[in-house]
Motif scaffolding. Structure first.
Motif, PDB file in Angstrom:
ATOM      1  N   ASP A   1     -57.444 -16.248   5.958  1.00 56.55           N
ATOM      2  CA  ASP A   1     -58.536 -15.361   6.365  1.00 56.55           C
ATOM      3  C   ASP A   1     -58.664 -14.205   5.372  1.00 56.55           C
ATOM      4  O   ASP A   1     -57.650 -13.613   4.966  1.00 56.55           O
ATOM      5  CB  ASP A   1     -58.280 -14.783   7.759  1.00 56.55           C
ATOM      6  N   PRO A   2     -59.884 -13.843   4.986  1.00 61.73           N
ATOM      7  CA  PRO A   2     -60.050 -12.715   4.061  1.00 61.73           C
ATOM      8  C   PRO A   2     -59.846 -11.387   4.772  1.00 61.73           C
ATOM      9  O   PRO A   2     -59.998 -11.287   5.996  1.00 61.73           O
ATOM     10  CB  PRO A   2     -61.500 -12.863   3.597  1.00 61.73           C
ATOM     11  N   VAL A   3     -59.505 -10.346   4.013  1.00 59.04           N
ATOM     12  CA  VAL A   3     -59.386  -9.002   4.572  1.00 59.04           C
ATOM     13  C   VAL A   3     -59.705  -7.990   3.475  1.00 59.04           C
ATOM     14  O   VAL A   3     -59.362  -8.200   2.308  1.00 59.04           O
ATOM     15  CB  VAL A   3     -57.974  -8.761   5.155  1.00 59.04           C
ATOM     16  N   GLN A   4     -60.404  -6.925   3.844  1.00 59.88           N
ATOM     17  CA  GLN A   4     -60.749  -5.863   2.903  1.00 59.88           C
ATOM     18  C   GLN A   4     -60.285  -4.524   3.465  1.00 59.88           C
ATOM     19  O   GLN A   4     -60.415  -4.253   4.661  1.00 59.88           O
ATOM     20  CB  GLN A   4     -62.254  -5.813   2.642  1.00 59.88           C
ATOM     21  N   PHE A   5     -59.758  -3.675   2.581  1.00 59.01           N
ATOM     22  CA  PHE A   5     -59.320  -2.327   2.931  1.00 59.01           C
ATOM     23  C   PHE A   5     -59.138  -1.566   1.635  1.00 59.01           C
ATOM     24  O   PHE A   5     -59.120  -2.159   0.546  1.00 59.01           O
ATOM     25  CB  PHE A   5     -57.996  -2.372   3.716  1.00 59.01           C
ATOM     26  N   ILE A   6     -59.005  -0.240   1.725  1.00 54.72           N
ATOM     27  CA  ILE A   6     -58.761   0.549   0.522  1.00 54.72           C
ATOM     28  C   ILE A   6     -57.812   1.688   0.840  1.00 54.72           C
ATOM     29  O   ILE A   6     -57.953   2.375   1.860  1.00 54.72           O
ATOM     30  CB  ILE A   6     -60.076   1.085  -0.082  1.00 54.72           C
ATOM     31  N   ASP A   7     -56.814   1.861  -0.009  1.00 53.73           N
ATOM     32  CA  ASP A   7     -55.888   2.977   0.135  1.00 53.73           C
ATOM     33  C   ASP A   7     -56.672   4.278  -0.015  1.00 53.73           C
ATOM     34  O   ASP A   7     -57.527   4.413  -0.892  1.00 53.73           O
ATOM     35  CB  ASP A   7     -54.796   2.895  -0.937  1.00 53.73           C
ATOM     36  N   VAL A   8     -56.381   5.246   0.830  1.00 50.31           N
ATOM     37  CA  VAL A   8     -57.132   6.496   0.854  1.00 50.31           C
ATOM     38  C   VAL A   8     -57.100   7.202  -0.500  1.00 50.31           C
ATOM     39  O   VAL A   8     -58.078   7.837  -0.914  1.00 50.31           O
ATOM     40  CB  VAL A   8     -56.598   7.423   1.975  1.00 50.31           C
ATOM     41  N   ARG A   9     -56.012   7.067  -1.232  1.00 51.78           N
ATOM     42  CA  ARG A   9     -55.925   7.730  -2.534  1.00 51.78           C
ATOM     43  C   ARG A   9     -56.776   7.023  -3.584  1.00 51.78           C
ATOM     44  O   ARG A   9     -57.316   7.662  -4.493  1.00 51.78           O
ATOM     45  CB  ARG A   9     -54.467   7.811  -2.969  1.00 51.78           C
ATOM     46  N   ASP A  10     -56.897   5.705  -3.475  1.00 49.18           N
ATOM     47  CA  ASP A  10     -57.780   4.988  -4.396  1.00 49.18           C
ATOM     48  C   ASP A  10     -59.237   5.356  -4.132  1.00 49.18           C
ATOM     49  O   ASP A  10     -60.039   5.485  -5.064  1.00 49.18           O
ATOM     50  CB  ASP A  10     -57.582   3.481  -4.244  1.00 49.18           C
ATOM     51  N   LEU A  11     -59.592   5.519  -2.863  1.00 45.54           N
ATOM     52  CA  LEU A  11     -60.949   5.940  -2.519  1.00 45.54           C
ATOM     53  C   LEU A  11     -61.206   7.362  -3.005  1.00 45.54           C
ATOM     54  O   LEU A  11     -62.266   7.653  -3.583  1.00 45.54           O
ATOM     55  CB  LEU A  11     -61.163   5.849  -1.011  1.00 45.54           C
ATOM     56  N   ALA A  12     -60.241   8.243  -2.798  1.00 43.00           N
ATOM     57  CA  ALA A  12     -60.386   9.628  -3.263  1.00 43.00           C
ATOM     58  C   ALA A  12     -60.583   9.684  -4.773  1.00 43.00           C
ATOM     59  O   ALA A  12     -61.449  10.416  -5.278  1.00 43.00           O
ATOM     60  CB  ALA A  12     -59.157  10.446  -2.860  1.00 43.00           C
ATOM     61  N   ALA A  13     -59.794   8.901  -5.508  1.00 41.54           N
ATOM     62  CA  ALA A  13     -59.912   8.883  -6.966  1.00 41.54           C
ATOM     63  C   ALA A  13     -61.278   8.380  -7.399  1.00 41.54           C
ATOM     64  O   ALA A  13     -61.900   8.930  -8.320  1.00 41.54           O
ATOM     65  CB  ALA A  13     -58.809   8.013  -7.561  1.00 41.54           C
ATOM     66  N   PHE A  14     -61.776   7.335  -6.732  1.00 39.13           N
ATOM     67  CA  PHE A  14     -63.078   6.807  -7.100  1.00 39.13           C
ATOM     68  C   PHE A  14     -64.173   7.838  -6.841  1.00 39.13           C
ATOM     69  O   PHE A  14     -65.077   8.026  -7.670  1.00 39.13           O
ATOM     70  CB  PHE A  14     -63.393   5.529  -6.324  1.00 39.13           C
ATOM     71  N   ILE A  15     -64.102   8.512  -5.707  1.00 40.02           N
ATOM     72  CA  ILE A  15     -65.123   9.511  -5.387  1.00 40.02           C
ATOM     73  C   ILE A  15     -65.129  10.622  -6.428  1.00 40.02           C
ATOM     74  O   ILE A  15     -66.184  11.036  -6.922  1.00 40.02           O
ATOM     75  CB  ILE A  15     -64.890  10.079  -3.979  1.00 40.02           C
ATOM     76  N   LEU A  16     -63.944  11.101  -6.791  1.00 40.42           N
ATOM     77  CA  LEU A  16     -63.880  12.170  -7.782  1.00 40.42           C
ATOM     78  C   LEU A  16     -64.358  11.701  -9.147  1.00 40.42           C
ATOM     79  O   LEU A  16     -65.062  12.426  -9.863  1.00 40.42           O
ATOM     80  CB  LEU A  16     -62.458  12.720  -7.864  1.00 40.42           C
ATOM     81  N   ASN A  17     -63.994  10.487  -9.533  1.00 42.03           N
ATOM     82  CA  ASN A  17     -64.490   9.946 -10.800  1.00 42.03           C
ATOM     83  C   ASN A  17     -66.017   9.883 -10.797  1.00 42.03           C
ATOM     84  O   ASN A  17     -66.681  10.232 -11.781  1.00 42.03           O
ATOM     85  CB  ASN A  17     -63.929   8.539 -11.037  1.00 42.03           C
ATOM     86  N   ALA A  18     -66.586   9.429  -9.677  1.00 36.83           N
ATOM     87  CA  ALA A  18     -68.038   9.313  -9.567  1.00 36.83           C
ATOM     88  C   ALA A  18     -68.702  10.685  -9.575  1.00 36.83           C
ATOM     89  O   ALA A  18     -69.773  10.871 -10.162  1.00 36.83           O
ATOM     90  CB  ALA A  18     -68.408   8.546  -8.297  1.00 36.83           C
ATOM     91  N   VAL A  19     -68.083  11.658  -8.921  1.00 32.42           N
ATOM     92  CA  VAL A  19     -68.617  13.020  -8.907  1.00 32.42           C
ATOM     93  C   VAL A  19     -68.588  13.609 -10.315  1.00 32.42           C
ATOM     94  O   VAL A  19     -69.548  14.262 -10.761  1.00 32.42           O
ATOM     95  CB  VAL A  19     -67.812  13.897  -7.924  1.00 32.42           C
ATOM     96  N   GLU A  20     -67.509  13.374 -11.036  1.00 32.24           N
ATOM     97  CA  GLU A  20     -67.405  13.891 -12.407  1.00 32.24           C
ATOM     98  C   GLU A  20     -68.483  13.302 -13.309  1.00 32.24           C
ATOM     99  O   GLU A  20     -68.939  13.949 -14.248  1.00 32.24           O
ATOM    100  CB  GLU A  20     -66.019  13.580 -12.953  1.00 32.24           C
ATOM    101  N   ARG A  21     -68.911  12.069 -13.013  1.00 34.64           N
ATOM    102  CA  ARG A  21     -69.934  11.409 -13.822  1.00 34.64           C
ATOM    103  C   ARG A  21     -71.330  11.502 -13.207  1.00 34.64           C
ATOM    104  O   ARG A  21     -72.283  10.942 -13.739  1.00 34.64           O
ATOM    105  CB  ARG A  21     -69.562   9.928 -14.010  1.00 34.64           C
TER     106      ARG A  21
END
Length: 417
Positions: free
Chosen positions: A244-264
């Motif tokens: 069975d498939p499953v999707q999730f994201i570690d809170v720190r990986d999400l935080a890093a992505f948001i900050l990277n996107a904000v910086e750009r």
């Protein structure tokens, strides 16, 4: 179906240039400009992960919230500016008491005084009227608005691989401000929040759509259930199939992505989930076992029970945390496309690392919950009120009722013997 919706609450980039960024460039610390960032929230779960990462990057932060969760969660940060109030302009920080700052008054005062922010990160918007109020107030004072939305905005989950252009959920009454008896309004309300932010700051808004956010400080125990339960030993009911498939994201990986996107200054809607490359339910359970072995302990014995039998035991979709059988109306639930996020630099850590850190955090979290539970009861008694009914702070909040897991395993063994 209603259980899945309950579980949800408890879960086009603006330019081709942004899409073309490599992960290395997107995450390049040496190229960062120091930004002034206002975080609406910042003391719960995702907020602290963003704050910690942003401070490491050298950004200047302002946090706006009611000043409550930081006391119970232990997330009061130094080296940040703190503004207090309520996301609802009509309420005080101490609502329902008419004490403390009201609504967005402290933000409004800062804006009138000429304060400017390079970006706003909204981690706590659930009602479009409230998001509209903050976004419109901040439109002349901020260059970029990152709204944390959800994969629950989509109208359907029956098709694997659907991206950001899939139809969104709607409400018969768009002015409703309650989540509904089964949280059926949660996703459509978040979709309306996205629209409110974009209307206030057209072309300057990023709508981040995560699925299950997991890791330390998660109050729901949805994901944490599995590594913690594995560490407790005995026979553990594992639902469905290892494939069975499953999707999730570690809170720190999400935080890093948001900050990277904000910086750009990335804008538009984007699904941000993981793991990158995909994973299965079996691989996640294996990661839980690996995390327990790192502690030099024996984990639980897995008892796999298929979805059709679990349905006969009233353990259908949404009852056992995170697991959803990939069929029918849920065929695409754990199969959302994250291609845009990956092209924009999303990276995710191994699930075993997340599980191991949860196990390291869990004993202290039990102590915190026990302390907060006692404090809340004592405060109510001191005010002459009936103490609030609260769950056992030492138990996982998503655990089955006492004895239920063993009973289902026994029923499965009886059927298959």
């Amino acid at each position: 179906m209603h259980h899945t919706r309950r579980e949800f609450i408890k879960v086009s980039l603006a330019s081709s240039a942004a899409l073309a960024l490599t992960p290395t460039l997107l995450a390049g610390v040496e190229r960062r400009k120091r930004l002034r960032i206002l975080i609406l929230g910042g003391t719960g779960f995702l907020g602290p992960a963003i704050v910690e990462d942003a401070l490491k990057r050298g950004h200047e932060l302002t946090l706006f919230n009611r000043g409550k969760r930081e006391k119970t969660k232990g997330t009061s940060f130094d080296d940040v500016t703190k503004l207090y109030g309520n996301r609802d302009p009509n309420k005080h920080a101490e609502d329902p008491k008419p004490e403390g700052p009201k609504g967005l008054e402290q933000i409004e005062a800062a804006v009138k005084a000429g304060t400017k922010w390079d970006a706003v990160i909204d981690t706590s918007g659930y009602v479009p009227r409230i998001v509209k109020a903050s976004a419109e107030l901040l439109a002349p004072a901020a260059s970029h608005y990152a709204f944390v939305s959800t994969l629950s905005v989509y109208a359907k989950n029956d098709t694997p691989g659907m991206g950001e252009d899939a139809p969104l959920g709607t409400l018969a009454d768009p002015t409703v401000e309650t989540m509904g008896a089964q949280f059926e309004n949660y996703g459509p309300l978040k979709a309306l929040c996205e629209q409110a932010a974009e209307a206030a700051m057209p072309g300057r808004t990023l709508n981040v759509r995560p699925g299950y956010i997991v890791g330390v400080r998660d109050d729901t125990d949805r994901f944490s259930y599995w590594p913690v339960r594995t560490s407790q030993g005995g026979e553990m009911l594992v639902p469905g199939s290892p494939d069975d498939p499953v999707q999730f994201i570690d809170v720190r990986d999400l935080a890093a992505f948001i900050l990277n996107a904000v910086e750009r200054k990335v804008t538009g809607p984007i699904n941000v989930c993981g793991p990158v490359g995909g994973t299965t339910w079996g691989a996640l359970i294996d990661a839980c076992e690996q995390s327990v072995r790192r502690m030099h302990r024996e984990g639980a014995t897995k008892v796999w029970i298929p979805a059709d039998f679990l349905a006969t035991q009233e353990l259908g979709p949404g009852i056992l945390p995170i697991w959803i059988p990939p069929e029918g109306e849920y065929a695409g639930f754990h199969r959302r496309s994250i291609d845009k996020a990956v092209k924009a630099g999303l990276t995710t850590r191994p699930a075993a690392d997340t599980c191991a850190e949860i196990l390291g955090w869990w004993p202290g979290e039990i102590e915190r919950r026990t302390r907060v539970t006692k404090e809340m009861r004592d405060a109510a008694i001191a005010e002459g009120k009936e103490p609030p009914k609260m769950s056992d702070p030492t138990r996982l909040r998503t655990a089955l009722p006492e004895g239920r897991e063993a009973a289902v395993i026994a029923a499965w063994r009886e059927k298959t013997k």
